[in-house]
Design a protein around this motif. Structure first.
Motif, PDB file in Angstrom:
ATOM      1  N   ALA C 283       8.471  -5.246 -18.490  1.00 27.21           N
ATOM      2  CA  ALA C 283       6.841  -4.363 -18.339  1.00 27.21           C
ATOM      3  C   ALA C 283       6.298  -4.796 -17.236  1.00 27.21           C
ATOM      4  CB  ALA C 283       6.379  -4.252 -19.855  1.00 27.21           C
ATOM      5  N   ILE C 284       5.705  -5.505 -16.714  1.00 31.81           N
ATOM      6  CA  ILE C 284       5.086  -5.982 -15.658  1.00 31.81           C
ATOM      7  C   ILE C 284       5.078  -5.401 -14.807  1.00 31.81           C
ATOM      8  CG2 ILE C 284       4.119  -7.956 -13.888  1.00 31.81           C
ATOM      9  CD1 ILE C 284       4.218  -9.219 -16.413  1.00 31.81           C
ATOM     10  N   ILE C 285       6.385  -5.428 -14.413  1.00 34.78           N
ATOM     11  CA  ILE C 285       7.606  -4.360 -13.072  1.00 34.78           C
ATOM     12  C   ILE C 285       6.682  -3.268 -13.074  1.00 34.78           C
ATOM     13  CG2 ILE C 285       9.310  -3.929 -11.819  1.00 34.78           C
ATOM     14  CD1 ILE C 285      10.103  -6.859 -11.676  1.00 34.78           C
ATOM     15  N   VAL C 286       7.123  -2.196 -14.139  1.00 32.79           N
ATOM     16  CA  VAL C 286       6.459  -0.886 -14.259  1.00 32.79           C
ATOM     17  C   VAL C 286       5.572  -0.274 -13.725  1.00 32.79           C
ATOM     18  CG1 VAL C 286       7.295   0.754 -16.259  1.00 32.79           C
ATOM     19  CG2 VAL C 286       8.956  -0.925 -16.066  1.00 32.79           C
ATOM     20  N   LEU C 287       4.442  -1.360 -14.559  1.00 35.55           N
ATOM     21  CA  LEU C 287       4.196  -1.354 -14.696  1.00 35.55           C
ATOM     22  C   LEU C 287       3.041  -1.184 -13.239  1.00 35.55           C
ATOM     23  CD1 LEU C 287       1.734  -0.925 -17.213  1.00 35.55           C
ATOM     24  CD2 LEU C 287       0.689  -3.631 -17.094  1.00 35.55           C
ATOM     25  N   ILE C 288       3.182  -2.080 -12.204  1.00 35.59           N
ATOM     26  CA  ILE C 288       2.899  -2.217 -11.126  1.00 35.59           C
ATOM     27  C   ILE C 288       3.731  -1.227  -9.991  1.00 35.59           C
ATOM     28  CG2 ILE C 288       3.597  -3.725  -9.049  1.00 35.59           C
ATOM     29  CD1 ILE C 288       2.964  -6.017 -10.279  1.00 35.59           C
ATOM     30  N   ALA C 289       4.842  -0.542 -10.705  1.00 33.50           N
ATOM     31  CA  ALA C 289       5.351   0.683 -10.209  1.00 33.50           C
ATOM     32  C   ALA C 289       4.754   1.606 -10.311  1.00 33.50           C
ATOM     33  CB  ALA C 289       6.945   0.467 -10.942  1.00 33.50           C
ATOM     34  N   VAL C 290       4.025   2.124 -11.280  1.00 36.54           N
ATOM     35  CA  VAL C 290       3.347   3.043 -11.567  1.00 36.54           C
ATOM     36  C   VAL C 290       1.997   2.991 -11.323  1.00 36.54           C
ATOM     37  CG1 VAL C 290       1.482   3.989 -13.917  1.00 36.54           C
ATOM     38  CG2 VAL C 290       4.191   3.043 -13.758  1.00 36.54           C
ATOM     39  N   VAL C 291       1.719   1.716 -11.408  1.00 36.08           N
ATOM     40  CA  VAL C 291      -0.324   1.601 -10.623  1.00 36.08           C
ATOM     41  C   VAL C 291       0.212   2.361  -8.810  1.00 36.08           C
ATOM     42  CG1 VAL C 291      -1.872  -0.139  -9.358  1.00 36.08           C
ATOM     43  CG2 VAL C 291      -0.907   0.619 -11.981  1.00 36.08           C
ATOM     44  N   THR C 292       1.351   1.906  -8.446  1.00 32.60           N
ATOM     45  CA  THR C 292       0.936   1.605  -6.451  1.00 32.60           C
ATOM     46  C   THR C 292       1.286   3.244  -6.858  1.00 32.60           C
ATOM     47  OG1 THR C 292       2.353  -0.214  -7.183  1.00 32.60           O
ATOM     48  CG2 THR C 292       2.619   0.864  -4.843  1.00 32.60           C
ATOM     49  N   LEU C 293       2.211   3.545  -7.303  1.00 34.71           N
ATOM     50  CA  LEU C 293       3.020   5.159  -7.207  1.00 34.71           C
ATOM     51  C   LEU C 293       1.722   6.022  -7.256  1.00 34.71           C
ATOM     52  CD1 LEU C 293       6.779   5.800  -9.113  1.00 34.71           C
ATOM     53  CD2 LEU C 293       5.762   6.288  -6.646  1.00 34.71           C
ATOM     54  N   VAL C 294       0.763   6.577  -8.349  1.00 32.59           N
ATOM     55  CA  VAL C 294      -0.321   6.486  -8.556  1.00 32.59           C
ATOM     56  C   VAL C 294      -1.837   6.665  -7.596  1.00 32.59           C
ATOM     57  CG1 VAL C 294      -2.748   7.181 -10.195  1.00 32.59           C
ATOM     58  CG2 VAL C 294      -0.180   6.701 -11.181  1.00 32.59           C
ATOM     59  N   LEU C 295      -1.511   5.234  -6.922  1.00 35.66           N
ATOM     60  CA  LEU C 295      -2.667   5.285  -5.535  1.00 35.66           C
ATOM     61  C   LEU C 295      -2.199   5.573  -4.601  1.00 35.66           C
ATOM     62  CD1 LEU C 295      -3.899   1.606  -6.388  1.00 35.66           C
ATOM     63  CD2 LEU C 295      -4.506   3.832  -6.661  1.00 35.66           C
ATOM     64  N   ASN C 296      -0.742   5.749  -4.815  1.00 34.76           N
ATOM     65  CA  ASN C 296      -0.405   6.698  -3.065  1.00 34.76           C
ATOM     66  C   ASN C 296      -0.053   7.998  -3.289  1.00 34.76           C
ATOM     67  OD1 ASN C 296       0.910   4.024  -2.078  1.00 34.76           O
ATOM     68  ND2 ASN C 296       3.403   4.518  -2.698  1.00 34.76           N
ATOM     69  N   THR C 297       0.524   8.509  -4.687  1.00 34.44           N
ATOM     70  CA  THR C 297       0.125  10.256  -4.560  1.00 34.44           C
ATOM     71  C   THR C 297      -1.454  10.238  -4.314  1.00 34.44           C
ATOM     72  OG1 THR C 297       1.669  10.226  -6.268  1.00 34.44           O
ATOM     73  CG2 THR C 297       0.215  12.123  -6.328  1.00 34.44           C
ATOM     74  N   LEU C 298      -2.384   9.842  -4.617  1.00 35.11           N
ATOM     75  CA  LEU C 298      -3.868   9.976  -4.946  1.00 35.11           C
ATOM     76  C   LEU C 298      -4.360  10.082  -3.087  1.00 35.11           C
ATOM     77  CD1 LEU C 298      -5.669   8.061  -7.421  1.00 35.11           C
ATOM     78  CD2 LEU C 298      -5.698  10.254  -7.120  1.00 35.11           C
ATOM     79  N   VAL C 299      -2.963   9.083  -2.819  1.00 36.22           N
ATOM     80  CA  VAL C 299      -4.012   8.802  -1.092  1.00 36.22           C
ATOM     81  C   VAL C 299      -3.402   9.653  -0.543  1.00 36.22           C
ATOM     82  CG1 VAL C 299      -3.346   7.299   1.017  1.00 36.22           C
ATOM     83  CG2 VAL C 299      -4.523   6.339  -1.114  1.00 36.22           C
ATOM     84  N   ASP C 300      -2.332  10.702  -0.880  1.00 39.31           N
ATOM     85  CA  ASP C 300      -1.832  11.710  -0.237  1.00 39.31           C
ATOM     86  C   ASP C 300      -2.811  12.756  -0.301  1.00 39.31           C
ATOM     87  OD1 ASP C 300       0.653  10.428   0.325  1.00 39.31           O
ATOM     88  OD2 ASP C 300       2.280  11.421  -0.692  1.00 39.31           O
ATOM     89  N   VAL C 301      -2.759  13.503  -1.786  1.00 42.30           N
ATOM     90  CA  VAL C 301      -3.976  14.229  -2.209  1.00 42.30           C
ATOM     91  C   VAL C 301      -5.362  13.648  -0.975  1.00 42.30           C
ATOM     92  CG1 VAL C 301      -4.975  15.444  -3.393  1.00 42.30           C
ATOM     93  CG2 VAL C 301      -2.573  14.804  -4.210  1.00 42.30           C
TER      94      VAL C 301
END
Lengths: 270, 493, 313
Positions: C283-301
């Motif tokens: 659960a923690i790993i998926v949570l961290i991955a989700v946060v990272t991915l969403v942040l990366n996408t935000l930065v890209d946009v």
């Protein structure tokens, strides 16, 4: 336009790196004391002429332990960039030059892997496969593939459209020859410098994992675990923390400077 | 008004000293337009930047003075100089895209000059900005005010630069190659505009250019500079009608002129006429009913429609057209780099070769000239190491480069020398057809003249056929036997 | 808009791949979860019953689907060790790690921008030269070693704080933030050094551009050119780096939480790994991955939005 003043990164970096690596290699053959020999009478002795870096809570010679521990770090970091670098370069070169669905697919998986901070990915792999020197190396190696693949892919994509590559295609040069004889030498400086960055990340990641107790396992010595153990005796034996830490910092500093020096000196291409 | 006296400047980098401007003196009267011409490295830009207080720190002034209305600009401190810059001296540059801040709105960039030099209210500033935009004939100032530089065309950007330069009504406008990056029609528009502003506001203009034709159109007086020195000075009529020095004569001779060639002679010869020619030229390339497409996501746009033409041994054919007309697509089809086409592209010679616009990108920077030249032979196979080296050295001589270049790296060569290596590499394949994409536009005028001579020599001696892509109509008319024009998906001869 | 849609689609696909990789990776672990819960005392009948109850006998794809759906509903499974649901276990730890991440990020941003601007303004002067040396060394120090030095200096020598004396945010908000400042700084320093170095060279590159000359030609002073013209353009290439910083901070917080004895998500992760409490780890790993991915996408946009103006250069 060059900025004023010449860069000393390369010379300084090479100097520090060679010195540190030489010390570590020496540690493989000879250490002042047996790194595991405990001496009850010498607990937490401050640095002296006999024990240059002092002794730890069991009276073990810290210099000897630092040398052996840095040896594990070196082996793991080199192994990591060999595994990650070799696979990453091939993937990146092929994806960058050909593009298309293959590129799309591989890069998607790389994106997914890159979503995990590489330490975290290593943590996952370790928690599944178990800890130990070689498992850490393999875990970090896999974790580092995406970063190398991305860098190499970017460079190949950039050069794929460059005039001199088009020119080589018009002359009729075969694709493997274009990839590895025409393009690869041009990305060597940035590849080498990213290998240096990768080495440092691997060394720091190994130290972090070992600090957490899930990296290198006893009886193998490790800088990370020395730091972790030193915390308990920080008040009475600060040298237990200082020397392993500084040793690690110097190694990383040297390789980091070397990587930048390579770019300063050989990068740019023109 | 402007009086430059005995100005000397040198560069100092890594202990090496290089004189950039040597004892240059000239005057510029109120309302006069003075041109300074010269090739790169002549010191003309350095002189202009020094007058405007913009020289780089590594350029050191050895002596002299620059008087603007009785005040020596070289003696001012930084703050005093800043109050002159923009208010009394306006400046425009060569590349209007990079000279404008890419992330600042056009209106803000104009307004900034007023913020720095006046105490006007926001409303007054806005009115002044609009007035300046009208002065430079920019339509819809209200709309342009909120646009970013990349949303404007090249000509509009240069007009916006000009508007910012004149918004404070400076006495002196320095224009450093302001038309070089523009196409011919836009160039003329800017020149007209400069003339108009000069007459309307009595603003003096110092006009720096390497293009003598442009200087002839605009300026009253001309200064010719070479290696940091003024070699000739006089009225436009005097300089062009009766040049005194060898160098000026050389520069004038290098101006490509449309009338330099009898136009009615060859350019109207059609294909049928060519075939009836005495020596029965052989075809090197035939394009029949070519339809080419460009993929944009899922959409497939047609770029070329039913294009047919043929090229013959030993002729130079110009290829012209607006940017975006399909010139590049046609070239890619001809070279076999674009596969998405219908129709036939038939080569009657070995692989077609190409010479590129940018002489710095077309040679592999990590390899020696010899290695680059031998690559086509390695691809063909069947040559010993000695044979390859001998052939490469022979080829260097054929393009008039010294044999010693065999061991050199591209970075050690000048732009013109690299273009020669590109031609040599193309010839190494044994081809008779070379596509040259703007091969001269990155070179100085005198180097251009030498390159043209080489292209002609190879055309005559070796019966090479060139497809010469260029936007410079003067060069095309001077060099080419016929011209292909790409327009509305069609190619007309 | 089209770009944003494309990015979000890409994000969803990547999230799917991440969840699959994680799920199947944890399926590969040798050993039976039911057996791990019951320990060696459980009879094989009990194990069978528990397997049935946990749904372990159903086919893999179906279990994956249910796992994803549960996760989306906030049900992250149950801990083997604590006999509690994972969301309860990590729920009150998340604010700690998030606070530390935000603190670190602000420090990185402030430090790198401030230092690199001074360094560029006085390029090749004394300040710049000292900065370059200090910066290179700082980049090479792992955050947990900085943490240990902080503990020795500020904790043991100066007594500014009690090592290990973590203050809960429920009790004392001020004390909580105060305790987190040094750990956040330990995480921020090496990363800020890297960002400052990138920003410095990006700003120096910008200083060579033509529009800077134009700005001077209009009478701008050096500070105004730097702040009004160069900074806005020069920070663009660093935006991507700052975006990836989130992942780096989270990774380093795992270790630094250990150094300062902060009961955050990272500590939970490490203790769960050593206890082989896989649902928590997963659960923690998926949570961290989700946060990272969403942040990366935000930065890209965000980057695209800033970058749109200059894409034609």
């Amino acid at each position: 336009m060059k900025y004023k003043g010449r860069s000393y990164n390369f010379t300084l970096g090479l100097g520090i790196t060679v010195f540190m690596v030489a010390l570590i290699l020496l540690g493989f053959l000879w250490t002042p004391y047996d790194p595991d020999a405990m001496q009850g009478s010498l607990k937490l002795n401050a640095p002296s002429l006999l024990h240059l870096f002092g002794t730890d809570q069991f009276g073990r010679d810290i210099l000897s332990r630092v040398l052996v521990g840095a040896g594990s770090t070196l082996v793991i970091a080199v192994g990591t960039i060999v595994i990650g670098g070799a696979i990453g370069v091939i993937l990146g070169a092929v994806c960058g030059y050909f593009g298309g669905w293959l590129d799309e697919g591989v890069m998607r998986i790389c994106d997914a892997l890159a979503a995990f901070p590489s330490v975290l990915l290593a943590l996952v792999i370790i928690s599944i496969a178990g800890s130990g020197k070689y498992k850490v190396m393999a875990a970090l190696g896999i974790a580092f593939i995406p970063s190398f693949a991305r860098i190499v892919r970017g460079e190949f994509m950039r050069l794929r459209e460059s005039d001199f590559v088009i020119s080589a295609r018009l002359v009729g040069v075969s694709t493997p020859r274009i990839l590895f004889v025409h393009i690869l030498p041009n990305i060597l400086p940035s590849l080498l410098s990213s290998l240096a960055i990768g080495f440092n990340n691997a060394a720091l990641a190994e130290a972090g994992l070992s600090y957490l107790g899930i990296g290198v396992q006893p009886p193998d010595a490790s800088l990370g675990r020395m730091l972790s153990e030193s915390q308990t005796y920080l008040a009475s034996g600060v040298w237990c923390a200082i020397f392993p830490g500084i040793f690690l910092v110097l190694l990383v500093l040297g390789v980091g400077l070397l990587g930048e020096g390579i770019l300063d000196r050989f990068g740019g291409g023109r | 008004m402007l009086n430059v006296e005995h100005l000397s400047i040198h560069f100092e980098e890594r202990g090496k000293r290089e004189d950039a401007v040597k004892n240059v003196s000239f005057q510029l009267a109120d309302g006069e337009i003075l041109g300074i011409v010269g090739e790169s490295g002549s010191g003309k830009t350095m002189t202009a930047l020094t007058i405007a207080g913009l020289k780089k720190p590594y350029a050191v002034i050895d002596g002299g003075s620059v008087w603007l209305d009785g005040m020596d600009l070289l003696k001012l401190d930084d703050a005093q100089m800043r109050s002159v810059q923009g208010a009394q001296i306006g400046m425009i540059f060569q590349e209007p895209m990079s000279a404008l801040n890419p992330t600042m709105k056009i209106g803000k960039q104009l307004e900034e000059v007023l913020i720095l030099h006046t105490k006007l209210s926001k409303e007054e500033r806005r009115n002044k900005v609009f007035a300046a935009m009208e002065d430079v004939e920019l339509r819809n100032p209200g709309e342009l005010y909120d646009k970013y530089p990349h949303e404007l065309s090249g000509g509009m950007r240069q007009r916006a630069m000009l508007a910012a330069a004149i918004v404070c009504r400076p006495k002196l406008l320095i224009a450093d190659e302001p038309t070089t990056a523009l196409d011919v029609q836009t160039q003329d528009g800017i020149l007209e505009l400069l003339k108009k502003l000069n007459q309307k506001y009595g603003m003096s203009i110092l006009f720096i250019s390497h293009n003598l034709r442009v200087v002839e159109k605009l300026c009253g007086r001309v200064l010719v500079m070479k290696s940091g020195e003024v070699v000739e000075e006089g009225s436009v009529e005097g300089i062009f009608g009766n040049p005194q020095t060898e160098y000026t004569k050389e520069l004038i001779a290098a101006i490509p002129t449309a009338c330099g060639k009898n136009e009615g002679d060859k350019s109207t010869v059609d294909e049928a006429g060519m075939e009836k020619d005495m020596w029965e030229p052989r075809k090197v390339l035939e394009v029949r009913n070519l339809n080419a497409y460009y993929r944009e996501g899922r959409a497939r746009r047609q770029i070329l429609q039913d294009v047919s033409f043929a090229l013959y041994e030993g002729e130079i054919v110009g290829l012209v057209g607006e940017s975006g007309s399909g010139k590049t697509t046609l070239c890619k089809c001809v070279l076999g780099l674009l596969k998405d086409y219908e129709g036939e592209v038939i080569h009657h010679t070995k692989r077609p070769q190409m010479i590129f616009q940018d002489p710095y990108g077309s040679l592999n920077p990590r390899k020696t000239i010899g290695w680059i030249l031998e690559e086509p032979l390695k691809v063909q196979g069947g040559f010993t190491k000695e044979e390859r080296k001998r052939k490469a050295e022979e080829m260097l001589e054929r393009v008039h480069l010294p044999k010693e270049f065999y061991k050199r790296y591209p970075r050690e060569l000048s732009g013109g020398q690299r273009q020669r290596v590109s031609i040599a590499t193309a010839l190494m394949t044994g081809t008779k057809f070379i596509l040259a994409d703007e091969p001269l536009s990155a070179l100085d005028v005198t180097v251009q003249a030498q390159m043209i001579a080489l292209l002609k020599e190879l055309q005559e001696k070796e019966k090479i056929c060139y497809l010469f892509v260029s936007h410079d109509l003067d060069v095309v008319h001077m060099l080419c036997d016929r011209v292909l024009r790409v327009e509305k998906k069609q190619v007309t001869v | 808009m089209k770009y944003v849609t494309k990015k979000i689609l890409g994000l969803i696909i990547t999230l799917l791949i991440v969840s699959m990789l994680t799920f199947f990776a944890f399926e590969l672990i040798p050993g039976d979860p039911a057996r791990s819960i019951l320990g060696t005392d459980g009879t094989s009948e009990q194990v069978q019953a528990l397997r049935e109850e946990m749904g372990l006998n159903r086919p893999l794809p179906q279990r994956y689907g249910e796992w994803v759906l549960d996760f989306l509903h906030g049900d992250m499974g149950n801990s083997y060790y604590y006999q509690k649901s994972v969301q309860d276990l990590i729920g009150d730890r998340i604010p700690i790690t998030v606070t530390m991440t935000l603190l670190s990020f602000s420090m990185i941003l402030l430090l790198s921008v401030a230092v690199s601007i001074f360094s560029v303004r006085y390029a090749n002067r004394l300040f710049d030269r000292i900065f370059l040396i200090v910066d290179q060394v700082t980049m090479s120090v792992p955050p947990f070693f900085i943490g240990i030095i902080f503990t020795a200096v500020f904790g043991l020598a100066f007594h500014w704080f009690t090592p290990g004396g973590y203050v809960s945010y429920e009790k004392d908000m001020g004390g909580f933030i105060g305790y987190l400042i040094l750990p956040s700084l330990a995480i921020a320093l090496p990363r800020a050094a890297m960002a400052a170095k990138l920003l410095r060279s990006s700003l120096l590159d910008e200083m060579q551009k033509d529009y800077v000359r134009t700005a001077y030609s209009r009478g701008n002073g050096p500070w105004r050119v730097l702040l009004r013209h160069v900074l806005g353009n020069g920070i663009l290439p660093v935006v991507t780096f700052l975006g990836m910083t989130a992942a780096d901070i989270i990774a380093n917080s795992i270790v630094v939480e250990q150094v300062f004895g902060i009961p955050g998500v990272g500590r939970m992760l490490i203790s769960s790994i050593s206890k082989r409490d896989y649902p928590v780890v997963e659960a923690i790993i998926v949570l961290i991955a989700v946060v990272t991915l969403v942040l990366n996408t935000l930065v890209d946009v965000l980057y695209k939005k800033l970058d749109k103006r200059i894409e034609l250069i």
